[in-house]
Design an enzyme around this catalytic site. Structure first.
Site, PDB file in Angstrom:
ATOM      1  N   TRP A   1       1.467  -5.834  -2.329  1.00 16.40           N
ATOM      2  CA  TRP A   1       1.906  -4.815  -1.820  1.00 16.40           C
ATOM      3  C   TRP A   1       3.434  -4.971  -1.441  1.00 16.40           C
ATOM      4  O   TRP A   1       4.517  -4.326  -1.732  1.00 16.40           O
ATOM      5  CB  TRP A   1       1.210  -4.459  -0.403  1.00 16.40           C
ATOM      6  CG  TRP A   1      -0.145  -4.128  -0.736  1.00 16.40           C
ATOM      7  CD1 TRP A   1      -1.022  -4.666  -0.064  1.00 16.40           C
ATOM      8  CD2 TRP A   1      -0.398  -3.009  -1.312  1.00 16.40           C
ATOM      9  NE1 TRP A   1      -2.502  -4.153  -0.342  1.00 16.40           N
ATOM     10  CE2 TRP A   1      -1.889  -2.890  -1.121  1.00 16.40           C
ATOM     11  CE3 TRP A   1      -0.097  -1.937  -2.038  1.00 16.40           C
ATOM     12  CZ2 TRP A   1      -2.879  -2.016  -2.029  1.00 16.40           C
ATOM     13  CZ3 TRP A   1      -0.822  -0.923  -2.699  1.00 16.40           C
ATOM     14  CH2 TRP A   1      -2.392  -1.051  -2.577  1.00 16.40           C
TER      15      TRP A   1
ATOM     16  N   ASP B   1       5.669  -3.991   6.831  1.00 19.54           N
ATOM     17  CA  ASP B   1       4.458  -3.130   6.216  1.00 19.54           C
ATOM     18  C   ASP B   1       3.368  -3.939   7.221  1.00 19.54           C
ATOM     19  O   ASP B   1       2.859  -4.912   6.836  1.00 19.54           O
ATOM     20  CB  ASP B   1       4.136  -3.543   4.746  1.00 19.54           C
ATOM     21  CG  ASP B   1       3.057  -2.542   4.339  1.00 19.54           C
ATOM     22  OD1 ASP B   1       1.985  -2.273   4.947  1.00 19.54           O
ATOM     23  OD2 ASP B   1       2.627  -2.703   3.106  1.00 19.54           O
TER      24      ASP B   1
ATOM     25  N   LYS C   1      -6.848   1.128   7.357  1.00 19.58           N
ATOM     26  CA  LYS C   1      -7.633  -0.173   7.580  1.00 19.58           C
ATOM     27  C   LYS C   1      -7.912  -0.642   8.983  1.00 19.58           C
ATOM     28  O   LYS C   1      -8.914  -1.073   9.037  1.00 19.58           O
ATOM     29  CB  LYS C   1      -6.277  -1.436   7.150  1.00 19.58           C
ATOM     30  CG  LYS C   1      -5.571  -1.052   5.803  1.00 19.58           C
ATOM     31  CD  LYS C   1      -6.189  -1.505   4.796  1.00 19.58           C
ATOM     32  CE  LYS C   1      -5.623  -0.891   3.362  1.00 19.58           C
ATOM     33  NZ  LYS C   1      -4.458  -1.204   2.994  1.00 19.58           N
TER      34      LYS C   1
HETATM   35  C1  LIG Z   1      -3.383  -0.782   1.648  1.00 20.40           C
HETATM   36  C2  LIG Z   1      -2.283  -1.498   1.659  1.00 20.40           C
HETATM   37  C3  LIG Z   1      -1.149  -0.430   1.285  1.00 20.40           C
HETATM   38  C4  LIG Z   1      -1.277   0.625   0.526  1.00 20.40           C
HETATM   39  O1  LIG Z   1      -1.768   1.804   1.356  1.00 20.40           O
HETATM   40  P1  LIG Z   1      -1.944   3.223   0.805  1.00 20.40           P
HETATM   41  O2  LIG Z   1      -1.816   3.848   2.013  1.00 20.40           O
HETATM   42  O3  LIG Z   1      -3.257   3.119   0.098  1.00 20.40           O
HETATM   43  O4  LIG Z   1      -0.742   3.518   0.119  1.00 20.40           O
HETATM   44  C5  LIG Z   1       0.137  -1.056   1.394  1.00 20.40           C
HETATM   45  N1  LIG Z   1       0.199  -2.160   2.051  1.00 20.40           N
HETATM   46  C6  LIG Z   1      -0.733  -2.802   2.524  1.00 20.40           C
HETATM   47  C7  LIG Z   1      -0.335  -4.278   3.314  1.00 20.40           C
HETATM   48  C8  LIG Z   1      -2.195  -2.482   2.496  1.00 20.40           C
HETATM   49  O5  LIG Z   1      -2.964  -3.231   2.919  1.00 20.40           O
END
Ligand SMILES: *Cc1c(COP(=O)(O)O)cnc(C)c1O
Length: 359
Positions: free
Chosen positions: A102, A172, A196
């Site tokens: 990511w 993020d 998540k």
């Molecule tokens: C799952 C995840 C993403 C991607 O998220 P989407 O909502 O599917 O775009 C990005 N960063 C992290 C840390 C993630 O766990």
């Protein structure tokens, strides 16, 4: 009805109380005679849902008044573009730490709009650690410094934040949001896909310091400009109404269960059950260096691919589902977000103990 222990990395399990409440309110939300899915986003009743959700984000995370809370769509992945489009407009430069897939995607997307600089990477060891960071290597004139706080695939987490001085720190926090208290004031911008730890897929939460709004690049699509959503209370267009409603229920559950400090204690207890077992096991071992371990995602292997596959198969049959590791790490991964009860982890460890004894 029987529910499994769901160790999915995302979309992941939600608190049962939340699902029951949503079921109860499905046909008639609080006397409105409609489901939240069916109502106008401009209605008074939905207004109270979105405002309530924002108030809970602010309360639980201690969001300072000079930050906006935005409910967007497009997932965390859209933020990989939205952040540079809005923030990379002064010096056209940003710093990145590559701690996994990511983080790397955020870097690659930003590189399309300006100078993206890799400060450090842990790719050399399959992202099994968080690199030590030396502020002397940071770009002094970066428009922002980006980290992925909890690396969902690899199971690492920052236990100390980089000191970026006056450079805005962007994180993020998709897979660790609301898992423990966070000092929002240390960050310029936080973002997370909801699926998540916060609710269903389709909702993306952004917390942004107000002074960073209003500087988007000229060609930024209207929907990718934070200003658009900030000016319109996240209702420039139809927001992901139902996902916001479920996230609100999840946050009410977090609050009723003691808030983020209580989540942290609960999550530490759960993670310790699994890590303590891994540390003494002769068959299973964790893939991450101890000091960088995540509280949320715990990857582990036996060292034998066939045995890993056998474990995943037997675990699934025993009701421990979605435990297969990401294809780039192999083995297994147990994601133990807020909603996973400690019994789920204890029972998994008991199952691992039996599997170890049998092999
Ligand atoms: C799952 C995840 C993403 C991607 O998220 P989407 O909502 O599917 O775009 C990005 N960063 C992290 C840390 C993630 O766990």
């Amino acid at each position: 009805m029987s529910r499994v222990y769901n160790f999915s990395a995302g979309p992941s399990m939600l608190p049962e109380e939340v699902l029951k409440r949503a079921a109860d309110e499905m046909l008639d939300y609080q006397g409105s005679g409609q489901s939240v899915m069916e109502m106008s986003h401009r209605s008074k009743v939905f207004e109270s849902i979105i405002q309530g959700a924002e108030a809970l984000v602010r309360e639980l995370m201690g969001v300072p008044d000079n930050y906006k809370v935005l409910f967007l769509q497009g997932g965390a992945s859209s933020q990989f573009a939205m952040v540079p489009l809005n923030l990379m407009s002064k010096h056209k430069k940003a710093d990145f730490v590559l701690t996994g897939q990511w983080a790397t995607k955020a870097y690659k997307e930003a590189a399309r709009y300006g100078e993206a600089h890799v400060v450090a990477s842990s790719k050399d060891k399959t992202f099994s650690y968080i690199p030590k960071l030396d502020p002397a290597t940071f770009s002094k004139d970066a428009d922002y410094f980006h980290i992925c706080m909890n690396n969902t695939i690899y199971g690492t987490k920052y236990h100390t934040l980089p000191d970026t001085g006056n450079v805005p720190l962007v994180a993020d926090i998709s897979s660790c949001i609301m898992s423990e208290p966070i000092d929002v004031s240390r960050f310029a911008l936080l973002y997370a896909g909801a699926q998540k730890n916060l609710g269903p897929a389709g909702l993306t939460l952004v917390i942004i310091r107000e002074d960073l709004i209003g500087h988007a690049m000229d060609f930024t699509p209207t929907m990718f400009n934070y200003q658009t959503h900030s000016d319109n209370g996240s209702m420039f267009n139809t927001p992901p109404c139902y996902a916001i409603y479920i996230a609100k229920l999840v946050m009410e559950w977090v609050k009723e269960n003691g808030g983020l400090q209580a989540m942290k204690e609960h999550n530490e207890k759960k993670a310790a059950v699994l890590y303590d077992f891994l540390d003494q096991s002769k068959l299973f071992k964790g893939t991450v260096v101890k000091e960088d371990r995540s509280l949320m995602n715990v990857p582990f292997v036996t060292g034998d691919e066939a045995l890993d596959a056998e474990f995943v198969k037997q675990a699934t049959e025993a009701g421990f589902v979605n435990i297969k590791g990401h294809r780039t790490v192999g083995g297994m991964r147990a994601s133990i977000y807020n909603a996973m009860p400690i019994e789920g982890v204890e029972k998994l460890v008991e199952f691992m103990r039996q599997f170890e004894a049998a092999h």
